[in-house]
Write an enzyme that holds these catalytic residues in place. Sequence first.
Site, short mmCIF file in Angstrom:
data_model
loop_
_atom_site.label_atom_id
_atom_site.label_comp_id
_atom_site.label_asym_id
_atom_site.label_seq_id
_atom_site.Cartn_x
_atom_site.Cartn_y
_atom_site.Cartn_z
N HIS A 267 0.84 -1.21 0.00
CA HIS A 267 0.00 0.00 0.00
C HIS A 267 0.88 1.26 0.00
O HIS A 267 0.71 2.15 -0.85
CB HIS A 267 -0.91 -0.02 1.24
N GLU A 268 1.81 1.32 0.94
CA GLU A 268 2.65 2.52 1.04
C GLU A 268 3.57 2.64 -0.17
O GLU A 268 3.90 3.75 -0.59
CB GLU A 268 3.45 2.53 2.35
N HIS A 271 1.71 4.55 -2.72
CA HIS A 271 1.82 6.00 -2.46
C HIS A 271 3.20 6.50 -2.89
O HIS A 271 3.34 7.56 -3.49
CB HIS A 271 1.65 6.29 -0.96
N GLU A 297 -4.77 7.95 -2.72
CA GLU A 297 -5.24 6.66 -2.22
C GLU A 297 -5.54 5.71 -3.38
O GLU A 297 -5.38 4.49 -3.24
CB GLU A 297 -6.48 6.89 -1.34
ZN ZN Z 1 -3.13 5.17 2.00
#
Ligand code: ZN
Length: 504
Positions: A267-268, A271, A297
């Site tokens: 997830h990160e 980003h 997101e």
């Molecule tokens: Zn996030």
Amino acid sequence: MSTITKSYQTLVGKLEEISHLNGVMATIGWDHQVMMPSGAAEIRSEQIAALAGVIHERMTDPHLEDCLDVLKEENITSLSKIERCNIIEARRNVTLEAKVPKRLVQEMAKLSSQSHLIWVAARQENKFSDFAPILKRFLELKKEWAQCVFPGMDPYDANIDNFERGTVKDEITPIFARLKDELIPLIKAVQDSSYQPNTSFLHGKFPVKKQEMLARQISQDIGFQFDQGRMDVSVHPFCGGSHPTDVRITTRYQESNFIESLYAVIHETGHGLYEQGRMLEGRSLPASESLTMGIHESQSLFWERMIAQSKPFCSHYFETIRATFPENLAGESATSFYQAINSCKPDFIRVEADELTYPLHVILRYEIECGLFDGSISVDDLPGIWGELMFKYLGVKPPTDTLGVLQDSHWSGGAFGYFPSYTLGAIYACQFYRSMVKELPDTEENISTGNFVPIKNWLNEKIHCQGRLCTPQELVMQVTGEKLNPDYFVSYLNKKYTEIYRLS
Ligand code: ZN
């Protein structure tokens, strides 16, 4: 040199200085959460306040306004699109900064530093009544703030705009209503299904060193550049950093569960790829910055959900994962792994929620925020309303406020209007993925062979490099040929969970 060119160059110098100061702020913010000894907390808040003061001074520098006065819309037609965007963004930021009276800025900053500790204690002691007065005060301040920056606008819309510019309740409410109509019965069917995937092998003992090696490898495989970024440990995973060449992602480890940490890293990384992929021109200028929280997101969820929770990804990595934890995964297959990591179980905590129940957690908070701002819900009634809505949407009722209304830190920092971005991001991610597969029909094949380069390049070109050159509404139109459409998200979830849970 023309006046326009000269003013633009002066503006760029000032904006770059502000960006560098913000970069320093981001670095000490990262340090605060990752490296700093706890004894330094007091001096660090003084350091942050001092730096914030300097940044505010630079933002309200009268020379900056002088430049912007010269660089009026009608005078800058000869400049490039990126240059014009830098001017427009700078004007927006300066205007927003100038519209808020100093007294309000100071009171919000003070309340937010006090309220965090009060929220932590109230959560620990399960005492909502200790937090309620802070929440009431924050609501008043945020309504006043809205009045200052966007007079005439609905105050909750103004707060949403802070995170998701250009998006308003009138757009979000029907999208969320559709999700409720579709997802509540689907979750119920999943729960009632006689087939439930086995998840027991995801619990056990997974040495942290091995978890870290695996996460680093996958993060690097999907494209994170470790010479322009780092990965460390913090209490809550996040992505920060000072510049596209200095992107800091974090995770946390639990020996009993490797999935949580691994997927937090993915997830990160999503980003982080957005930040590392920003346009090469003017990387310290506003036009290159990420668009909104929802678009950010969409990038993390694109990698976490659309890619890493897919069948081809599981089939590519299953052998590597089994080799990392041979005792735990001995009797398993890529299919049983895929099913287990996608299992769905309604529960109290948003951050631990699966992809199917997560939107309901967000919708609940969104509806409560709407009510708090239009006066139809009062702060004192929150614990009761929270329990009712949880039961209505997910069929569970938190036994304590710690597991209910006190679980998120957002309201303790006055961040109202933030929650919708999480689910808007999921809907964007799904719609982007669909367009990518149309343009790159080999996508699934590429994922199953571990070739992530075409995917990363596509996102780079279509989204990361676009910076702030268009609005989120224009971006989604540009990339997918239509406006934000929840149908794709709904049918993706329906298809996936009908198959996993053998419904119909
Ligand atoms: Zn996030």
